[in-house]
Design an enzyme around this catalytic site. Structure first.
Site, PDB file in Angstrom:
ATOM      1  N   ASP A  35      39.959  92.068 121.268  1.00 27.02           N
ATOM      2  CA  ASP A  35      38.741  92.758 120.832  1.00 27.02           C
ATOM      3  C   ASP A  35      39.021  93.650 119.618  1.00 27.02           C
ATOM      4  OD1 ASP A  35      36.116  93.462 120.888  1.00 27.02           O
ATOM      5  OD2 ASP A  35      36.265  94.797 122.617  1.00 27.02           O
ATOM      6  N   HIS A  52      38.148  88.284 112.037  1.00 26.14           N
ATOM      7  CA  HIS A  52      38.517  87.103 112.837  1.00 26.14           C
ATOM      8  C   HIS A  52      39.672  86.353 112.171  1.00 26.14           C
ATOM      9  CE1 HIS A  52      35.201  87.992 115.338  1.00 26.14           C
ATOM     10  NE2 HIS A  52      34.266  87.553 114.525  1.00 26.14           N
ATOM     11  N   LEU A 146      55.620  77.214 127.054  1.00 27.15           N
ATOM     12  CA  LEU A 146      54.493  78.147 127.232  1.00 27.15           C
ATOM     13  C   LEU A 146      53.186  77.369 127.334  1.00 27.15           C
ATOM     14  CD1 LEU A 146      53.224  81.102 127.024  1.00 27.15           C
ATOM     15  CD2 LEU A 146      52.971  80.627 124.595  1.00 27.15           C
TER      16      LEU A 146
END
Ligand code: FPP
Length: 265
Positions: A35, A52, A146
């Site tokens: 955020d 972004h 991962l």
């Protein structure tokens, strides 16, 4: 000499970001709410989308950090079902950013053993985005270091509603009995079924909410909130969160004394 020492100091700082972490007690799964992109951009006099774009650098750094540490599962809240209500230009930008980012990262994913997964209402994504996502998941499916899980067009309300519909249908068709409806069965019907529940949830930017994120799966997670805005979030911040996690007592409803006794057994 002074310059040399300073450079040397920075080199140590850069390579030693994980020095306080106990690598034997890592969270098995970290979930992040990324955020603050919009506010970060605004602070610098730019449009929200600039935030972004820079947020992708943090995605890279934190993903790399998880690989370096040996964290096995990382879920990132990249786009919620509620985010569809944002201005069309921002939604379009985020969707094309996803496509270009995925296209550019496949080699890095494969070099680093990263397998891409996605959770959420993926069919609601634009076709190009959906196809790129599937292509990347397919090309990384044998990687084992991962699991990088992107929550896209995701919300827990949507996910739990879908699971409930499937369970109701199985019940109606006599495939399951009422007594077989358990928390375990519900977990198996969620998008996150292949992964362990997150043990650490990080939210950046000073907001203290879950925003419809992994409500079921985070039942016993430790929450870590930081004022750092997502585009500024880097490996040392991740290390702070993990260090904090490792210094908490996780009781799962038991008492401190019971936990201490279990640890001496
Ligand atoms: C929240 O910040 C962020 C988002 C809704 C999008 C997150 C997307 C990225 C980090 C980039 C794309 C990711 C991938 C995996 C390619 P906000 O816009 O709500 O910020 P604000 O609260 O300051 O307005």
């Amino acid at each position: 000499m002074f310059v040399f020492c300073r450079l040397n100091f920075y080199a140590i700082e850069m390579t030693d970001w994980k020095k306080n972490i106990d690598l034997n007690r890592l969270p098995k799964h970290i979930a992040i709410i990324m955020d603050g992109n919009g506010r970060w951009a605004k602070q610098q006099g730019h449009l929200r989308v600039f935030g972004h774009e820079n947020g992708v650098k943090s995605v890279r750094d934190i993903t790399e950090g998880c690989v370096e540490l040996g964290v096995k599962n990382l879920t990132l809240y990249a786009f919620s079902t509620e985010n569809w209500s944002r201005p069309k230009e921002e939604v379009d930008f985020l969707m094309s950013l996803l496509i270009t980012t995925l296209k550019g990262e496949i080699d890095t994913f494969n070099k680093n053993g990263i397998r891409l997964h996605a959770i959420g209402n993926l069919k609601s994504l634009p076709a190009k985005c959906y196809d790129e996502l599937h292509d990347t998941m397919e090309k990384t499916k044998t990687n084992k270091r991962l699991n990088l899980i992107l929550a896209l067009s995701y919300s827990s309300y949507w996910e739990i509603t879908e699971a409930t519909k499937q369970i109701a249908l199985d019940f109606k068709n006599n495939k399951i009995k009422e007594e077989e409806i358990t928390p375990d069965l519900i977990s198996k019907h969620l998008n996150t079924a292949p992964f362990p529940n997150p043990e650490l949830m990080i939210r950046t930017s000073g907001e203290h909410r879950l925003s419809n994120y992994l409500l079921w799966q985070l039942a016993y997670a430790e929450f870590y909130f930081t004022d750092v805005l997502w585009p500024d979030f880097r490996k040392p911040h991740l290390a702070d969160a993990i260090y904090d996690f490792q210094n908490r007592e996780r009781r799962f409803g038991k008492t401190s004394e019971q936990i201490a006794a279990e640890q001496t057994q």
